[in-house]
Design a protein around this motif. Sequence first.
Motif, PDB file in Angstrom:
ATOM      1  N   SER A 126       8.749   6.306  -0.622  1.00 48.16           N
ATOM      2  CA  SER A 126       7.660   6.484  -1.252  1.00 48.16           C
ATOM      3  C   SER A 126       6.507   5.348  -1.658  1.00 48.16           C
ATOM      4  O   SER A 126       5.428   5.416  -1.307  1.00 48.16           O
ATOM      5  CB  SER A 126       8.153   7.397  -1.847  1.00 48.16           C
ATOM      6  OG  SER A 126       8.260   7.197  -2.937  1.00 48.16           O
ATOM      7  N   GLY A 142       3.356   3.217   0.735  1.00 45.68           N
ATOM      8  CA  GLY A 142       3.287   3.954   1.061  1.00 45.68           C
ATOM      9  C   GLY A 142       2.018   3.990   0.660  1.00 45.68           C
ATOM     10  O   GLY A 142       1.755   3.991  -0.516  1.00 45.68           O
ATOM     11  N   THR A 143       0.937   4.891   1.208  1.00 42.99           N
ATOM     12  CA  THR A 143      -0.395   4.938   0.775  1.00 42.99           C
ATOM     13  C   THR A 143      -0.679   6.087   0.007  1.00 42.99           C
ATOM     14  O   THR A 143      -1.329   6.417  -1.280  1.00 42.99           O
ATOM     15  CB  THR A 143      -1.776   3.849   1.699  1.00 42.99           C
ATOM     16  OG1 THR A 143      -1.548   2.511   1.835  1.00 42.99           O
ATOM     17  CG2 THR A 143      -3.141   3.892   1.093  1.00 42.99           C
ATOM     18  N   THR A 144      -0.827   6.887   1.553  1.00 42.09           N
ATOM     19  CA  THR A 144      -0.393   8.505   0.802  1.00 42.09           C
ATOM     20  C   THR A 144       0.591   8.751   1.544  1.00 42.09           C
ATOM     21  O   THR A 144       0.943   8.423   2.642  1.00 42.09           O
ATOM     22  CB  THR A 144      -1.737   8.753   1.452  1.00 42.09           C
ATOM     23  OG1 THR A 144      -2.047   8.581   2.876  1.00 42.09           O
ATOM     24  CG2 THR A 144      -3.415   8.547   0.589  1.00 42.09           C
ATOM     25  N   ARG A 164       0.495   7.920   5.443  1.00 43.69           N
ATOM     26  CA  ARG A 164      -0.349   6.693   6.010  1.00 43.69           C
ATOM     27  C   ARG A 164       0.183   5.475   5.309  1.00 43.69           C
ATOM     28  O   ARG A 164      -0.115   5.234   3.846  1.00 43.69           O
ATOM     29  CB  ARG A 164      -1.545   6.815   5.913  1.00 43.69           C
ATOM     30  CG  ARG A 164      -2.106   7.415   7.017  1.00 43.69           C
ATOM     31  CD  ARG A 164      -3.899   7.360   7.213  1.00 43.69           C
ATOM     32  NE  ARG A 164      -4.238   5.802   7.811  1.00 43.69           N
ATOM     33  CZ  ARG A 164      -5.625   6.128   8.034  1.00 43.69           C
ATOM     34  NH1 ARG A 164      -6.313   6.532   7.641  1.00 43.69           N
ATOM     35  NH2 ARG A 164      -5.353   4.754   8.707  1.00 43.69           N
TER      36      ARG A 164
END
Length: 360
Positions: A151, A154-156, A298
Amino acid sequence: MISTVVWGTGNVGRLAIRAVEAHPALKLSAVIVHNPAKVGRDAGELGELDHLLGVEATDDIEAVLAARPRAVVYAASGDVRPDGALADITRAIRSGAVVVSPALYPLYDHRGAPPEFRDPVLAAIAEGGGSLFASGVDPGWGNDVLPLLLSGLGTTIDAIRCQEIFDYSTYDQPDSVRYLVGMGQPMDYEPMMLMPSIPSMVWGGQIRMMARALGVELDEIRETVDRRALDTAVTTRTMGAFEAGTQGAIRFEVQGIVEGEPRIVIEHVTRIHASCAPDWPTPPGGGDGAHRVVIEGRPRIEVTIEATDEGENRSAGGNATAVGRLVGAIDWLTEAEPGLYDALDVPLRPAIGKLGRKQS
């Protein structure tokens, strides 16, 4: 060298003997067995090593703990004897030992554990000064440190799904496979592992730990269960025959609900033969089993881990990774304060030693 005992020599215990022997900071001091036929046998033989270790297995628990080992790998099963496993583990903690074990699922997330599990452990820690870290594969690193690590790439993040997809004919515990899980039983048989609230008891702690690490507030934890019957009779290499019309596959989810939607999900797809439920997810590379984490967001991230041991057996490979996580934590735990720890407390570190192994 940290004096370390391996308690139990079944599917997990024999791997634990090998892991302790390979760890350059640990010294195997004793092996506890329950089977009289194993008493007096060398640990190297029980661990299926190619050499003897000079440590004979014993069933004298009192004598082993009286020697005050610094650590105990508790490898005896707790699936069908949780009270016995809890009594054994607290006994070791009261002797002052750091205990690592996959045996008691409720204690994987000790903050949410029922008092009947948590309170005796805390009392033993206060009395003896030992510690406990309980963890495994799934539940375990497959739905705590691995998805949380991913996690962070990740960006979002919209959702996290952790999957175990396995052919249980490779799992060398016939009673658990046939009765606890229900493979080969009539479809009106209710396996204990699938009874309402049991999946949440086993995996709910992993959902809560992921939510805690992500700063997410859970609405609730839900369960879904599906089962499929075998269309035809099958004979497996290791588990024998399974009749047509009996349970051949199960699929369930433990869902962490966030704002009304399942956002943190642990899913199991378990078969006794590849021919059953072919429309359900299968291991990406084929074969008998894999653990997969999918991060929806994303970017979208998907990672699959396949571990093998003992003749390319993926069940043994999974057990070996659980043992590696637990045994690898012992030296950290001996430096930490006495206490009850979970996977978010105990760091996952690189193996120590030259490529993580003792040199001959």
